[in-house]
Design a protein around this motif. Structure first.
Motif, short mmCIF file in Angstrom:
data_model
loop_
_atom_site.label_atom_id
_atom_site.label_comp_id
_atom_site.label_asym_id
_atom_site.label_seq_id
_atom_site.Cartn_x
_atom_site.Cartn_y
_atom_site.Cartn_z
N ARG A 168 7.42 53.61 9.61
CA ARG A 168 7.11 52.60 8.49
C ARG A 168 7.10 51.14 9.09
N LEU A 169 7.76 50.99 10.29
CA LEU A 169 7.78 49.54 10.92
C LEU A 169 6.58 49.43 11.70
N TRP A 170 5.78 50.59 12.20
CA TRP A 170 4.82 50.50 12.96
C TRP A 170 3.56 50.29 12.02
N ASP A 171 3.73 50.88 10.87
CA ASP A 171 2.51 50.67 9.80
C ASP A 171 2.58 49.30 9.30
N ILE A 172 3.73 48.58 9.27
CA ILE A 172 3.79 47.17 9.03
C ILE A 172 3.03 46.24 9.86
N GLU A 173 3.56 46.74 11.11
CA GLU A 173 2.98 45.71 12.02
C GLU A 173 1.46 45.77 12.25
N LEU A 174 0.88 47.15 12.13
CA LEU A 174 -0.44 47.39 12.22
C LEU A 174 -1.19 46.52 10.97
N MET A 175 -0.40 46.82 9.76
CA MET A 175 -1.32 46.21 8.39
C MET A 175 -1.22 44.44 8.99
N HIS A 176 -0.31 44.16 9.60
CA HIS A 176 -0.48 42.59 9.56
C HIS A 176 -1.44 42.43 10.73
N ILE A 236 -10.81 37.33 3.21
CA ILE A 236 -10.10 36.81 2.19
C ILE A 236 -9.44 35.42 2.46
N GLU A 237 -9.18 35.06 1.20
CA GLU A 237 -8.79 33.26 1.30
C GLU A 237 -7.42 33.40 1.80
N ASP A 238 -7.34 31.98 1.99
CA ASP A 238 -5.95 31.44 2.95
C ASP A 238 -4.76 31.92 2.20
N LYS A 239 -5.03 31.64 0.92
CA LYS A 239 -3.68 31.90 -0.16
C LYS A 239 -3.20 33.29 -0.13
N VAL A 240 -4.38 34.32 -0.15
CA VAL A 240 -4.16 35.51 -0.31
C VAL A 240 -3.62 36.13 1.14
N PHE A 241 -4.03 35.58 2.04
CA PHE A 241 -3.70 35.91 3.38
C PHE A 241 -2.12 35.55 3.60
N GLN A 242 -1.77 34.30 3.26
CA GLN A 242 -0.49 33.86 3.10
C GLN A 242 0.48 34.99 2.66
N THR A 243 0.22 34.90 1.25
CA THR A 243 1.21 35.71 0.27
C THR A 243 1.31 37.18 1.02
N ALA A 244 0.10 37.95 1.42
CA ALA A 244 0.44 39.27 2.05
C ALA A 244 1.30 39.23 3.15
N LEU A 280 4.50 41.20 4.15
CA LEU A 280 4.98 42.06 5.43
C LEU A 280 6.02 41.53 6.49
N LYS A 281 6.07 40.18 6.18
CA LYS A 281 7.32 39.88 7.25
C LYS A 281 8.49 40.16 6.55
N ARG A 282 8.60 39.98 5.17
CA ARG A 282 9.94 40.48 4.54
C ARG A 282 10.30 41.83 4.66
N GLU A 283 9.13 42.80 4.54
CA GLU A 283 9.36 44.30 4.88
C GLU A 283 9.62 44.50 6.37
N HIS A 284 9.17 43.84 7.15
CA HIS A 284 9.44 44.00 8.75
C HIS A 284 10.80 43.72 8.79
N ARG A 285 11.27 42.68 8.54
CA ARG A 285 12.71 42.25 8.56
C ARG A 285 13.73 43.33 8.01
N TYR A 286 13.42 43.91 6.59
CA TYR A 286 14.17 44.91 6.14
C TYR A 286 14.11 46.20 7.05
#
Length: 74
Positions: free
Chosen positions: A27-35, A47-55, A59-65
């Motif tokens: 999962r951790l690797w998946d999150i990093e590659l998704m980023h 994609i728009e800046d706001k969509v990018f920032q939200t996504a 990903l940052k939250r999930e990575h920390r978890y």
């Protein structure tokens, strides 16, 4: 679109819309590659800046978890 991005699944669905499927087996690797892929589609202006920032925040939250879970196991 960005108001619908709240979970890792939502980010996966966003990427899937661009033909990007990520499954490395950890999962951790998946999150990093998704980023990384998220950055690519943002740099390509797909994609728009706001969509990018939200996504990216999701990903940052999930990575920390996931990192905290990994650290606890050590």
């Amino acid at each position: 679109m960005d108001e619908n991005i709240r979970t890792l699944y939502d980010v996966q669905q966003l990427l899937k819309g661009y033909g990007i499927f990520v499954h490395l087996g950890k999962r951790l690797w998946d999150i990093e590659l998704m980023h990384e892929e998220l950055i690519r589609i943002h740099d390509a202006r797909l994609i728009e800046d706001k969509v990018f920032q939200t996504a990216a925040l999701v990903l940052k939250r999930e990575h920390r978890y996931e990192q905290a879970k990994t650290d606890e196991q050590l």
